[in-house]
Design a protein around this motif. Sequence first.
Motif, short mmCIF file in Angstrom:
data_model
loop_
_atom_site.label_atom_id
_atom_site.label_comp_id
_atom_site.label_asym_id
_atom_site.label_seq_id
_atom_site.Cartn_x
_atom_site.Cartn_y
_atom_site.Cartn_z
N ARG A 217 0.78 -1.24 0.00
CA ARG A 217 0.00 0.00 0.00
C ARG A 217 0.81 1.29 0.00
O ARG A 217 0.26 2.33 -0.36
N CYS A 218 2.04 1.25 0.42
CA CYS A 218 2.75 2.51 0.68
C CYS A 218 4.04 2.69 -0.10
O CYS A 218 4.85 3.53 0.28
N CYS A 219 4.27 1.94 -1.14
CA CYS A 219 5.50 2.15 -1.90
C CYS A 219 5.18 2.19 -3.39
O CYS A 219 4.20 1.62 -3.84
N ARG A 220 6.04 2.86 -4.12
CA ARG A 220 5.79 3.00 -5.55
C ARG A 220 6.58 2.01 -6.39
O ARG A 220 6.19 1.67 -7.48
N GLN A 221 7.72 1.57 -5.89
CA GLN A 221 8.55 0.65 -6.67
C GLN A 221 9.48 -0.11 -5.75
O GLN A 221 9.72 0.29 -4.62
#
Length: 153
Positions: free
Chosen positions: A120-124
């Motif tokens: 839920r909280c990271c882009r990559q």
Amino acid sequence: IKSIAEHPAVQRSVYTQLLTYLFPGCLLVPFMMEPLAANMLFYWLPVWLVRSRRDVGIFEAEQRLVAPPFDLSRYGDITVNIALCLLAMFFTYRDLYRVFMWLIVSLVIVYAWDHFRFLRCCRQCYFAAPGLDRTKDYLMAACCGLIAASLVF
């Protein structure tokens, strides 16, 4: 020195001090406070800054609100905690299971938070480098050496 270390009163004293240091100082508090600090620092602070400043454009607002990449920085802390718990094996006290029980509780908390954070909280994330695996092997070799040393001791 070995006769002093094998004395039951010394073992109990060292075990009690080590357990007091480990729990809650190393095994619980840092991993319970990290979600609060990360949520406050990396989510709410940029939201408040973007909301409160009229001179922030759409592109700059998007750049400030983008999720951070997933990192593996906490796994060094986990390795240190495992090594500290393995140090308790040098003092064979009857309640040694408590140290490893609190280690398991700590690892479950870390797993739950990382699972949520990864989904839920990271882009990559990028974990395909062979250097990461080699580093893990080197770090865990020290823990395996502590296990072997405690068996000899």
